[in-house]
Design an enzyme around this catalytic site. Structure first.
Site, PDB file in Angstrom:
ATOM      1  N   HIS A   1       8.025  -6.097  -0.835  1.00  0.00           N
ATOM      2  CA  HIS A   1       8.887  -5.147  -0.133  1.00  0.00           C
ATOM      3  C   HIS A   1       9.024  -3.993  -1.034  1.00  0.00           C
ATOM      4  CE1 HIS A   1      12.568  -4.766   2.715  1.00  0.00           C
ATOM      5  NE2 HIS A   1      12.402  -3.563   1.855  1.00  0.00           N
TER       6      HIS A   1
ATOM      7  N   HIS B   1       9.305   0.550  -0.947  1.00  0.00           N
ATOM      8  CA  HIS B   1       9.175   1.886  -0.356  1.00  0.00           C
ATOM      9  C   HIS B   1       8.642   2.764  -1.134  1.00  0.00           C
ATOM     10  CE1 HIS B   1      12.203   0.588   2.669  1.00  0.00           C
ATOM     11  NE2 HIS B   1      12.483  -0.003   1.895  1.00  0.00           N
TER      12      HIS B   1
ATOM     13  N   LYS C   1       7.346  -4.749  10.914  1.00  0.00           N
ATOM     14  CA  LYS C   1       8.697  -4.622  10.204  1.00  0.00           C
ATOM     15  C   LYS C   1       9.736  -4.292  11.628  1.00  0.00           C
ATOM     16  CE  LYS C   1      12.028  -4.455   7.424  1.00  0.00           C
ATOM     17  NZ  LYS C   1      12.397  -3.818   6.043  1.00  0.00           N
TER      18      LYS C   1
ATOM     19  N   HIS D   1      14.681  -6.657   8.631  1.00  0.00           N
ATOM     20  CA  HIS D   1      15.925  -6.184   7.997  1.00  0.00           C
ATOM     21  C   HIS D   1      16.825  -6.834   8.575  1.00  0.00           C
ATOM     22  CE1 HIS D   1      18.267  -3.264   5.798  1.00  0.00           C
ATOM     23  NE2 HIS D   1      19.252  -3.691   6.622  1.00  0.00           N
TER      24      HIS D   1
ATOM     25  N   HIS E   1      14.897  -9.137   1.449  1.00  0.00           N
ATOM     26  CA  HIS E   1      16.077  -8.754   0.715  1.00  0.00           C
ATOM     27  C   HIS E   1      17.409  -9.542   1.145  1.00  0.00           C
ATOM     28  CE1 HIS E   1      16.601  -5.968   3.829  1.00  0.00           C
ATOM     29  NE2 HIS E   1      16.029  -4.901   3.485  1.00  0.00           N
TER      30      HIS E   1
ATOM     31  N   ASP F   1      12.403  -4.070  -2.883  1.00  0.00           N
ATOM     32  CA  ASP F   1      13.106  -3.146  -2.151  1.00  0.00           C
ATOM     33  C   ASP F   1      13.328  -1.794  -2.948  1.00  0.00           C
ATOM     34  OD1 ASP F   1      14.044  -2.056   0.032  1.00  0.00           O
ATOM     35  OD2 ASP F   1      15.952  -3.196  -0.158  1.00  0.00           O
TER      36      ASP F   1
HETATM   37  C1  NCD Z   1      15.706   1.259   1.891  1.00  0.00           C
HETATM   38  C2  NCD Z   1      15.181   2.889   1.987  1.00  0.00           C
HETATM   39  O1  NCD Z   1      16.080   3.815   1.438  1.00  0.00           O
HETATM   40  O2  NCD Z   1      14.257   3.067   2.707  1.00  0.00           O
HETATM   41  N1  NCD Z   1      17.202   1.487   1.294  1.00  0.00           N
HETATM   42  C3  NCD Z   1      17.857   0.316   0.653  1.00  0.00           C
HETATM   43  O3  NCD Z   1      18.929   0.531   0.514  1.00  0.00           O
HETATM   44  N2  NCD Z   1      17.372  -0.852   0.569  1.00  0.00           N
HETATM   45  C4  NCD Z   1      15.614   0.883   3.326  1.00  0.00           C
HETATM   46  C5  NCD Z   1      15.984  -0.699   3.465  1.00  0.00           C
HETATM   47  O4  NCD Z   1      15.347  -1.500   2.903  1.00  0.00           O
HETATM   48  O5  NCD Z   1      17.159  -0.852   3.946  1.00  0.00           O
HETATM   49 ZN    ZN Z   2      13.695  -1.964   1.900  1.00  0.00          ZN
END
Ligand code: NCD
Ligand code: ZN
Length: 345
Positions: free
Chosen positions: A16, A18, A101, A138, A176, A249
């Site tokens: 997971h 970003h 997702k 999520h 998460h 995450d």
């Molecule tokens: C994530 C993001 O900034 O893309 N932020 C977070 O607090 N985890 C998005 C997410 O996974 O909720």
């Molecule tokens: Zn995330």
């Protein structure tokens, strides 16, 4: 028992992650490529990755930023109210989409195009179930009357449990997880359900958000929970159960958007992810359980081969940089200026 000072693991996967796009992507990809062989790439760009064609282009951008490595991005699509069975057919045909997702609309960063009513995506879910494409969720409800600390528990009770009944063969990852409630449900549910756990939810409880003042770099979603929940997460992650695996995450946001009157949610942990997980497992006297969690269980759930090669982590104190670059902006990693107890060689 003598102290363990060095461990070798099969190269792990981050299930997971970003990485954003453009210059920000170029800044963060090397960190992940150094730590992980593969990563499940989240699709919540400003313009969400919602078709196979967009995922193909996004994958090319990631591969070019990782050009001198063998890092493999595992692509996902963002479900919207309009995602159809046809979109799923194209995703399957592309051969590069590993999952879809579900962001409940309004749940987190770039989720405004997310799903408003789960029933709207039932035809897509039907097609995913048929084609063995996992659903990543999520797991938070967004209704304003629900307390932010209860969002995950209420999601499990009111959305996830009925979904599991309606789609008994659909593979689902509750992403998460942050609560004992989620741990208990995943542990008792059919094997089609698994969960990822972040390093920050293993290492911190909600006191960290207010430690000495308000701490925007400890704000993420789902929000940190109380200590009893953190302990339940540690127990799950170190249990050896194949239903729990690693997903950082890691969510980079520029310094000015975090340190703001209305700061963004997300912590940057890709830089030192395995070091942070090693510390959490070490504190629980469970370093021997780290390889299953980081390198095996995720691959097994997604039906991927295990990675070749290994990484070496050593017990060695080092200082995390105060800032990193995020394109032309600054990125504050978790523990900036503080210490990690383990180091990835
Ligand atoms: C994530 C993001 O900034 O893309 N932020 C977070 O607090 N985890 C998005 C997410 O996974 O909720
Ligand atoms: Zn995330």
């Amino acid at each position: 028992m003598s102290q363990i000072d060095s461990i070798i693991l099969t190269r792990p996967d981050d299930m997971h992650l970003h990485v954003r796009e453009g210059v920000a992507l170029k800044s963060v990809i090397p960190d992940t490529a150094r730590q992980f062989a593969r990563a499940i790439i989240m699709p919540n760009l400003t313009n969400p990755v919602s078709t196979a064609k967009m995922a193909q282009e996004y994958r090319d951008e990631i591969l070019s930023a990782a050009a001198d490595t063998d890092f493999e991005p595992l692509m996902t699509l963002y479900l919207t109210d309009n995602t159809s069975a046809e979109t799923i057919k194209e995703a399957v045909a592309s051969g590069i989409i590993k999952a879809l997702k579900l962001y409940p609309a309004g749940a987190t960063t770039n989720s405004d195009k997310g799903v408003t009513q789960i029933k709207n995506i039932y035809p897509a879910l039907e097609a995913m179930q048929k084609n063995d494409l996992p659903l990543l969720v999520h797991g938070e409800v967004t209704a304003p009357e629900i307390d932010i600390f209860d969002r995950e528990k209420v999601f499990v009770e009111t959305v996830l449990i009925p979904l599991m009944v309606d789609f008994p063969e659909l593979k689902i990852v509750l992403e998460h997880i942050t609560t004992a409630d989620a741990v208990d449900y995943v542990s008792s549910a059919p094997a089609t359900l698994a969960a990822t756990i972040t390093a920050h939810h293993l290492l911190m409880n909600r006191n960290a958000i207010f430690q000495g003042g308000i701490r925007p770099h400890h704000y993420c979603l789902p929000i940190l929970k109380r200590e009893t929940h953190r302990q339940a997460l540690i127990k799950a992650a170190t249990s050896g159960s194949p239903r729990f695996f690693l997903g950082t995450d890691s969510a980079p946001h520029a310094q000015n958007t975090k340190e703001s009157a209305c700061g963004c949610a997300g912590m940057y942990t890709a830089y030192h992810a395995m070091e942070l997980y090693a510390e959490a497992f070490d504190k629980a006297n469970a370093l021997d359980m780290l390889e299953g969690f980081a390198s095996d269980h995720g691959a097994e759930f997604y039906g991927l081969p295990y990675n070749k090669g290994s990484i070496n982590l050593q017990r060695k104190r080092w200082q995390v940089p105060d800032t990193l670059a995020l394109g032309d902006e600054k990125l504050i990693p978790l523990r900036a200026g503080e210490y990690c107890e383990w180091q990835l060689l």
